[in-house]
Design a protein around this motif. Structure first.
Motif, PDB file in Angstrom:
ATOM      1  N   TYR A 181       0.848  -1.194   0.000  1.00  0.00           N
ATOM      2  CA  TYR A 181       0.000   0.000   0.000  1.00  0.00           C
ATOM      3  C   TYR A 181       0.881   1.240   0.000  1.00  0.00           C
ATOM      4  CZ  TYR A 181       1.078  -0.256   4.985  1.00  0.00           C
ATOM      5  OH  TYR A 181       1.732  -0.349   6.179  1.00  0.00           O
ATOM      6  N   TYR A 182       0.250   2.377  -0.186  1.00  0.00           N
ATOM      7  CA  TYR A 182       0.952   3.655  -0.192  1.00  0.00           C
ATOM      8  C   TYR A 182       0.508   4.463   1.013  1.00  0.00           C
ATOM      9  CZ  TYR A 182       2.623   2.557  -4.803  1.00  0.00           C
ATOM     10  OH  TYR A 182       3.261   1.948  -5.856  1.00  0.00           O
ATOM     11  N   ALA A 183       1.458   5.173   1.610  1.00  0.00           N
ATOM     12  CA  ALA A 183       1.169   6.006   2.769  1.00  0.00           C
ATOM     13  C   ALA A 183       1.789   7.377   2.578  1.00  0.00           C
ATOM     14  CB  ALA A 183       1.722   5.362   4.038  1.00  0.00           C
ATOM     15  N   ASP A 184       1.011   8.393   2.870  1.00  0.00           N
ATOM     16  CA  ASP A 184       1.487   9.771   2.840  1.00  0.00           C
ATOM     17  C   ASP A 184       1.777  10.233   4.258  1.00  0.00           C
ATOM     18  OD1 ASP A 184       1.193   9.979   0.089  1.00  0.00           O
ATOM     19  OD2 ASP A 184      -0.781  10.915   0.201  1.00  0.00           O
ATOM     20  N   PHE A 185       2.827  11.026   4.407  1.00  0.00           N
ATOM     21  CA  PHE A 185       3.231  11.563   5.703  1.00  0.00           C
ATOM     22  C   PHE A 185       3.347  13.082   5.619  1.00  0.00           C
ATOM     23  CE2 PHE A 185       4.387   7.234   6.184  1.00  0.00           C
ATOM     24  CZ  PHE A 185       4.579   6.968   7.530  1.00  0.00           C
ATOM     25  N   TRP A 186       2.834  13.753   6.629  1.00  0.00           N
ATOM     26  CA  TRP A 186       3.004  15.189   6.799  1.00  0.00           C
ATOM     27  C   TRP A 186       3.593  15.425   8.177  1.00  0.00           C
ATOM     28  CZ3 TRP A 186      -1.272  12.945   4.693  1.00  0.00           C
ATOM     29  CH2 TRP A 186      -1.736  13.414   3.460  1.00  0.00           C
ATOM     30  N   ASN A 187       4.637  16.226   8.283  1.00  0.00           N
ATOM     31  CA  ASN A 187       5.137  16.643   9.596  1.00  0.00           C
ATOM     32  C   ASN A 187       4.256  17.781  10.094  1.00  0.00           C
ATOM     33  OD1 ASN A 187       7.205  14.800   9.552  1.00  0.00           O
ATOM     34  ND2 ASN A 187       8.718  16.246   8.800  1.00  0.00           N
ATOM     35  N   THR A 188       3.936  17.736  11.389  1.00  0.00           N
ATOM     36  CA  THR A 188       3.180  18.806  12.021  1.00  0.00           C
ATOM     37  C   THR A 188       4.020  19.373  13.152  1.00  0.00           C
ATOM     38  OG1 THR A 188       2.101  17.315  13.609  1.00  0.00           O
ATOM     39  CG2 THR A 188       0.992  17.639  11.482  1.00  0.00           C
ATOM     40  N   GLU A 189       3.546  20.423  13.757  1.00  0.00           N
ATOM     41  CA  GLU A 189       4.296  21.079  14.830  1.00  0.00           C
ATOM     42  C   GLU A 189       4.592  20.130  15.995  1.00  0.00           C
ATOM     43  OE1 GLU A 189       3.171  24.457  17.995  1.00  0.00           O
ATOM     44  OE2 GLU A 189       3.040  25.096  15.881  1.00  0.00           O
ATOM     45  N   ASP A 190       3.644  19.244  16.289  1.00  0.00           N
ATOM     46  CA  ASP A 190       3.809  18.371  17.453  1.00  0.00           C
ATOM     47  C   ASP A 190       3.816  16.887  17.099  1.00  0.00           C
ATOM     48  OD1 ASP A 190       1.180  18.317  16.701  1.00  0.00           O
ATOM     49  OD2 ASP A 190       0.359  18.807  18.667  1.00  0.00           O
ATOM     50  N   GLY A 191       4.015  16.544  15.796  1.00  0.00           N
ATOM     51  CA  GLY A 191       4.045  15.131  15.426  1.00  0.00           C
ATOM     52  C   GLY A 191       3.974  14.916  13.938  1.00  0.00           C
ATOM     53  N   ILE A 192       3.098  13.984  13.539  1.00  0.00           N
ATOM     54  CA  ILE A 192       2.902  13.675  12.126  1.00  0.00           C
ATOM     55  C   ILE A 192       1.440  13.368  11.860  1.00  0.00           C
ATOM     56  CG2 ILE A 192       5.224  12.795  11.613  1.00  0.00           C
ATOM     57  CD1 ILE A 192       4.122   9.936  11.936  1.00  0.00           C
ATOM     58  N   LYS A 193       1.088  13.485  10.599  1.00  0.00           N
ATOM     59  CA  LYS A 193      -0.218  13.076  10.108  1.00  0.00           C
ATOM     60  C   LYS A 193       0.061  12.080   8.993  1.00  0.00           C
ATOM     61  CE  LYS A 193      -2.914  15.773   7.598  1.00  0.00           C
ATOM     62  NZ  LYS A 193      -3.733  16.883   7.108  1.00  0.00           N
ATOM     63  N   VAL A 198      -3.369  10.851  13.201  1.00  0.00           N
ATOM     64  CA  VAL A 198      -2.598  11.961  13.753  1.00  0.00           C
ATOM     65  C   VAL A 198      -1.829  11.391  14.941  1.00  0.00           C
ATOM     66  CG1 VAL A 198      -2.705  14.212  14.898  1.00  0.00           C
ATOM     67  CG2 VAL A 198      -4.288  13.680  13.025  1.00  0.00           C
ATOM     68  N   TRP A 199      -0.503  11.561  14.897  1.00  0.00           N
ATOM     69  CA  TRP A 199       0.390  11.121  15.972  1.00  0.00           C
ATOM     70  C   TRP A 199       0.988  12.373  16.586  1.00  0.00           C
ATOM     71  CZ3 TRP A 199       2.048   5.747  16.322  1.00  0.00           C
ATOM     72  CH2 TRP A 199       1.516   4.924  15.327  1.00  0.00           C
ATOM     73  N   LYS A 200       0.900  12.506  17.933  1.00  0.00           N
ATOM     74  CA  LYS A 200       1.399  13.699  18.611  1.00  0.00           C
ATOM     75  C   LYS A 200       2.208  13.322  19.844  1.00  0.00           C
ATOM     76  CE  LYS A 200      -2.722  16.530  17.880  1.00  0.00           C
ATOM     77  NZ  LYS A 200      -3.711  17.344  18.577  1.00  0.00           N
ATOM     78  N   ILE A 201       3.176  14.160  20.141  1.00  0.00           N
ATOM     79  CA  ILE A 201       3.853  14.098  21.439  1.00  0.00           C
ATOM     80  C   ILE A 201       3.177  15.156  22.296  1.00  0.00           C
ATOM     81  CG2 ILE A 201       6.022  14.349  22.696  1.00  0.00           C
ATOM     82  CD1 ILE A 201       6.005  11.968  20.746  1.00  0.00           C
ATOM     83  N   GLU A 202       2.524  14.714  23.356  1.00  0.00           N
ATOM     84  CA  GLU A 202       1.807  15.625  24.244  1.00  0.00           C
ATOM     85  C   GLU A 202       2.431  15.596  25.631  1.00  0.00           C
ATOM     86  OE1 GLU A 202      -2.653  15.615  22.487  1.00  0.00           O
ATOM     87  OE2 GLU A 202      -2.143  13.856  23.681  1.00  0.00           O
ATOM     88  N   GLU A 203       2.224  16.669  26.350  1.00  0.00           N
ATOM     89  CA  GLU A 203       2.746  16.776  27.705  1.00  0.00           C
ATOM     90  C   GLU A 203       1.581  16.698  28.679  1.00  0.00           C
ATOM     91  OE1 GLU A 203       5.022  20.295  29.721  1.00  0.00           O
ATOM     92  OE2 GLU A 203       6.270  19.437  28.116  1.00  0.00           O
ATOM     93  N   GLU A 204       1.658  15.736  29.604  1.00  0.00           N
ATOM     94  CA  GLU A 204       0.649  15.634  30.652  1.00  0.00           C
ATOM     95  C   GLU A 204       1.198  16.288  31.908  1.00  0.00           C
ATOM     96  OE1 GLU A 204      -0.653  11.643  31.361  1.00  0.00           O
ATOM     97  OE2 GLU A 204      -2.050  11.731  29.684  1.00  0.00           O
ATOM     98  N   PRO A 205       0.376  17.033  32.607  1.00  0.00           N
ATOM     99  CA  PRO A 205       0.857  17.697  33.820  1.00  0.00           C
ATOM    100  C   PRO A 205       1.293  16.683  34.885  1.00  0.00           C
ATOM    101  CG  PRO A 205      -1.476  18.201  33.398  1.00  0.00           C
ATOM    102  CD  PRO A 205      -1.011  17.272  32.328  1.00  0.00           C
ATOM    103  N   ALA A 206       2.169  17.134  35.756  1.00  0.00           N
ATOM    104  CA  ALA A 206       2.653  16.292  36.846  1.00  0.00           C
ATOM    105  C   ALA A 206       1.488  15.878  37.727  1.00  0.00           C
ATOM    106  CB  ALA A 206       3.693  17.041  37.659  1.00  0.00           C
TER     107      ALA A 206
END
Length: 180
Positions: free
Chosen positions: A87-99, A113-121
């Motif tokens: 199959y074919y997959a398209d990737f876009w870089n975003t500010e906090d991850g990828i699409k 949508v893949w993101k790196i998120e920060e959870e509070p302590a």
């Protein structure tokens, strides 16, 4: 009758001490992320391919990269029936991850949508925790829905474990960033 769709959500807490920049660098290293998926047996970059899921999109929505990916799939348990899916997959870089957007055989479509998120302590004296969050909207034929859901859940759980291992060993993806 339209194909059913479902949402796959995965949240993978990252180990303490992993720098946000390292996690984001690995996430945006498309080749590394593809290789972390346990189903993948081959991939190659093929930007501009007419088979790209976004080939007919306006220029402003063109992906950062397109890959031709081959997965090895167990259609029956215990390896009784295996096959390959290309199959074919398209990737876009975003500010906090990828699409990503995938179009595969039999009407399978996945937009993630893949993101790196920060959870509070959670307690005093603790720092924030980083979490990899994946939200995928998947459409596939009704007859395949249970199989696809199970395969995505299992493979993406393993992808998360592999990503953590790679981050813990200090391999953020910078060493192969040129390849993506």
């Amino acid at each position: 009758m339209p194909s059913p769709s479902f949402t796959h959500i995965a949240r993978t807490p990252l180990p303490r001490g992993v720098a946000h920049v390292d996690a984001l660098t690995l996430l945006q290293n498309h080749s590394a992320m593809i290789e972390l998926n346990p189903l993948v047996i081959a991939h190659e970059r093929c930007d501009g391919s007419p088979s790209s899921p976004s080939a007919s999109a306006p220029e402003t929505n063109k992906p950062s990269a397109t890959y031709r990916i081959t997965d090895s799939i167990d259609y029956l348990p215990l390896g009784l029936w295996k096959g390959k899916v290309v199959y074919y997959a398209d990737f876009w870089n975003t500010e906090d991850g990828i699409k990503t957007k995938v179009n595969a055989a039999m009407g399978f479509v996945s937009e993630s949508v893949w993101k790196i998120e920060e959870e509070p302590a959670k307690g005093e004296g603790e720092g924030a925790t980083l979490v990899l969050t994946e939200v995928a909207q998947v459409t596939c034929p009704r007859v395949m829905k249970m199989f696809v859901e199970g395969t995505i859940r299992k493979s993406h759980d393993e992808l998360g474990r592999r990503l953590i291992t790679r981050l813990e060993t200090g391999r953020s993806g910078q060493e192969t960033a040129v390849a993506s």
